[in-house]
Design an enzyme around this catalytic site. Structure first.
Site, mmCIF file in Angstrom:
data_model
loop_
_atom_site.group_PDB
_atom_site.id
_atom_site.type_symbol
_atom_site.label_atom_id
_atom_site.label_comp_id
_atom_site.label_asym_id
_atom_site.label_seq_id
_atom_site.Cartn_x
_atom_site.Cartn_y
_atom_site.Cartn_z
ATOM 1 N N SER A 144 55.880 8.726 71.109
ATOM 2 C CA SER A 144 54.467 8.485 71.085
ATOM 3 C C SER A 144 54.444 7.737 72.243
ATOM 4 C CB SER A 144 53.529 7.953 69.788
ATOM 5 O OG SER A 144 52.265 7.480 69.949
ATOM 6 N N TYR A 165 54.355 3.218 61.742
ATOM 7 C CA TYR A 165 54.295 4.430 63.132
ATOM 8 C C TYR A 165 54.790 3.706 63.960
ATOM 9 C CZ TYR A 165 52.488 8.158 65.682
ATOM 10 O OH TYR A 165 52.135 9.175 66.596
HETATM 11 N N1 LIG Z 1 48.197 13.608 67.757
HETATM 12 C C1 LIG Z 1 48.212 12.720 68.728
HETATM 13 O O1 LIG Z 1 47.515 11.892 69.625
HETATM 14 C C2 LIG Z 1 49.747 12.130 69.026
HETATM 15 C C3 LIG Z 1 49.999 11.075 69.681
HETATM 16 C C4 LIG Z 1 51.097 10.813 69.687
HETATM 17 C C5 LIG Z 1 52.247 11.129 69.058
HETATM 18 N N2 LIG Z 1 52.080 12.118 68.090
HETATM 19 C C6 LIG Z 1 53.101 12.783 67.486
HETATM 20 O O2 LIG Z 1 53.058 14.107 67.732
HETATM 21 C C7 LIG Z 1 53.542 14.850 66.344
HETATM 22 C C8 LIG Z 1 52.885 15.990 65.914
HETATM 23 O O3 LIG Z 1 51.639 15.381 65.413
HETATM 24 P P1 LIG Z 1 50.258 16.004 65.435
HETATM 25 O O4 LIG Z 1 49.287 15.003 66.107
HETATM 26 O O5 LIG Z 1 50.489 17.508 65.671
HETATM 27 O O6 LIG Z 1 49.848 15.902 63.919
HETATM 28 P P2 LIG Z 1 49.631 16.949 62.809
HETATM 29 O O7 LIG Z 1 49.095 16.231 61.549
HETATM 30 O O8 LIG Z 1 48.650 17.819 63.302
HETATM 31 O O9 LIG Z 1 51.058 17.658 62.422
HETATM 32 C C9 LIG Z 1 52.148 17.165 62.160
HETATM 33 C C10 LIG Z 1 52.770 18.273 61.192
HETATM 34 O O10 LIG Z 1 54.048 17.902 60.513
HETATM 35 C C11 LIG Z 1 54.151 18.367 59.221
HETATM 36 N N3 LIG Z 1 55.002 17.381 58.560
HETATM 37 C C12 LIG Z 1 54.625 16.147 57.840
HETATM 38 N N4 LIG Z 1 55.621 15.895 57.108
HETATM 39 C C13 LIG Z 1 56.747 16.687 57.268
HETATM 40 C C14 LIG Z 1 58.149 16.824 56.922
HETATM 41 N N5 LIG Z 1 58.176 15.784 55.910
HETATM 42 N N6 LIG Z 1 58.586 17.947 57.101
HETATM 43 C C15 LIG Z 1 58.217 18.839 58.037
HETATM 44 N N7 LIG Z 1 56.986 18.895 58.451
HETATM 45 C C16 LIG Z 1 56.110 17.930 58.054
HETATM 46 C C17 LIG Z 1 52.739 18.495 58.852
HETATM 47 O O11 LIG Z 1 52.678 19.161 57.680
HETATM 48 C C18 LIG Z 1 52.099 19.051 60.076
HETATM 49 O O12 LIG Z 1 51.999 20.297 59.802
HETATM 50 C C19 LIG Z 1 53.867 13.656 65.522
HETATM 51 O O13 LIG Z 1 55.476 13.086 65.576
HETATM 52 C C20 LIG Z 1 53.074 12.607 66.010
HETATM 53 O O14 LIG Z 1 53.682 11.329 65.429
HETATM 54 C C21 LIG Z 1 50.700 12.702 68.252
#
Ligand SMILES: NC(=O)c1ccc[n+]([C@@H]2O[C@H](COP(=O)([O-])OP(=O)(O)OC[C@H]3O[C@@H](n4cnc5c(N)ncnc54)[C@H](O)[C@@H]3O)[C@@H](O)[C@H]2O)c1
Length: 274
Positions: free
Chosen positions: A142, A155
């Site tokens: 991130s 986080y």
């Molecule tokens: N959305 C943002 O703005 C943002 C910014 C920086 C980083 N991220 C990172 O991007 C990645 C994806 O996040 P997102 O925003 O799509 O969130 P999201 O919540 O939409 O998706 C996350 C997915 O991970 C799955 N998950 C959770 N625990 C799990 C486990 N133990 N095993 C397998 N799957 C699991 C969830 O069921 C979900 O489908 C994450 O690592 C998040 O930290 C997101």
């Protein structure tokens, strides 16, 4: 679920594929004609996405925090296709709150999914990628993995760890001349469910201000997951180690954090994410 048609296709494994960024990456890979394996703990959403992709993707109920579960995912991928070209260690969760109030279970959950999950992916897939003679591991960190944010200690700590682990991985692969590469994926704001309710029951005016700021940022700068995925694949096509589709957000984080250290100042709360 239909059987893979050909072994010539590039094979992609995505963890956390059932929603948000992972689902965008899966849809984009599918649109490119790649063979896609969708892994997530949320099997209902996983099946929905697989149906949306016309039944062409394999699904695997996976808890990335569990090493056996991730090895089973690797077994499915290699038994089905004989190789994996791209692994997205993407699953991630948010745990937020005041450090002195967060519980052991918050730390276990955040570090288990965000850090151990990535390490489990590396341990299950990289030896086989080395044996097959190629591949890339993309670990989702991130922009918050470059500058800590208050109220987000599990986080922040986990995403700093993902950056460090991925840099170590790339250096180690180079040390031994392995034909495998690594990338840090550093999203800025992407419109997904990850920030839906980060602070749970925590109530404090400072928290309300932060939530309002995060929502505002998502509204002004948030990319949708499909646009984001397109930019991620452009970075992969270039062979980038640092994949930061919203580069201005990454640079702002790095500059601010580095200046704080070089100038020996106390950490400051970001007033802006730019
Ligand atoms: N959305 C943002 O703005 C943002 C910014 C920086 C980083 N991220 C990172 O991007 C990645 C994806 O996040 P997102 O925003 O799509 O969130 P999201 O919540 O939409 O998706 C996350 C997915 O991970 C799955 N998950 C959770 N625990 C799990 C486990 N133990 N095993 C397998 N799957 C699991 C969830 O069921 C979900 O489908 C994450 O690592 C998040 O930290 C997101």
């Amino acid at each position: 679920m239909t059987e893979p048609e050909t072994r010539e296709k590039q094979v992609v494994v995505v963890t956390g594929a059932a929603s948000g960024i992972g689902a965008g990456i899966a849809r984009h890979a599918h649109a490119r004609g790649m063979a896609v394996i969708l892994a997530d703990i949320d099997t209902t959403a996983l099946d929905r996405l697989a149906a949306d992709l016309g039944g062409a993707a394999l699904t695997c109920a996976t808890d990335v925090a569990d090493s056996g579960s991730v090895h089973a995912l690797a077994d499915l991928a290699y038994d089905s296709f004989g190789r994996v070209d791209l692994l997205f260690n993407n699953a991630g969760i948010m745990r937020a709150g005041f450090l002195w109030q967060l519980g052991e279970s918050d730390w276990d959950a955040a570090l288990g999914v965000n850090v151990t999950g990535v390490v489990n992916g590396i341990r299950a897939f990289v030896p086989r990628m080395i044996d097959q003679g190629g591949g890339r591991v993309v670990n989702t960190a991130s922009v918050g993995g470059f500058a800590p944010g208050p109220m987000m200690s599990p986080y922040s700590a986990s995403k700093f760890a993902v950056v460090a682990i991925t840099e170590c991985l790339q250096m180690e692969l180079s040390m031994v001349g392995a034909p495998v590469s690594a990338s840090v994926l550093a999203p800025g704001p992407v419109i997904t469910s990850v920030f839906d309710n980060p602070f749970g029951a925590v109530s404090h005016p400072a928290v309300d201000r932060m939530v309002a700021q995060m929502r505002e940022l998502l509204g002004s700068d948030g990319l949708d997951a499909d646009t984001f995925a397109e930019l991620v694949f452009a970075g992969i096509d270039r062979g980038d180690f640092w994949i930061a589709p919203q580069g201005e957000h990454l640079d702002a984080m790095v500059r601010q954090h580095t200046a704080t250290i070089l100038e020996r100042r106390e950490p400051v709360i970001r007033q802006s994410f730019r």
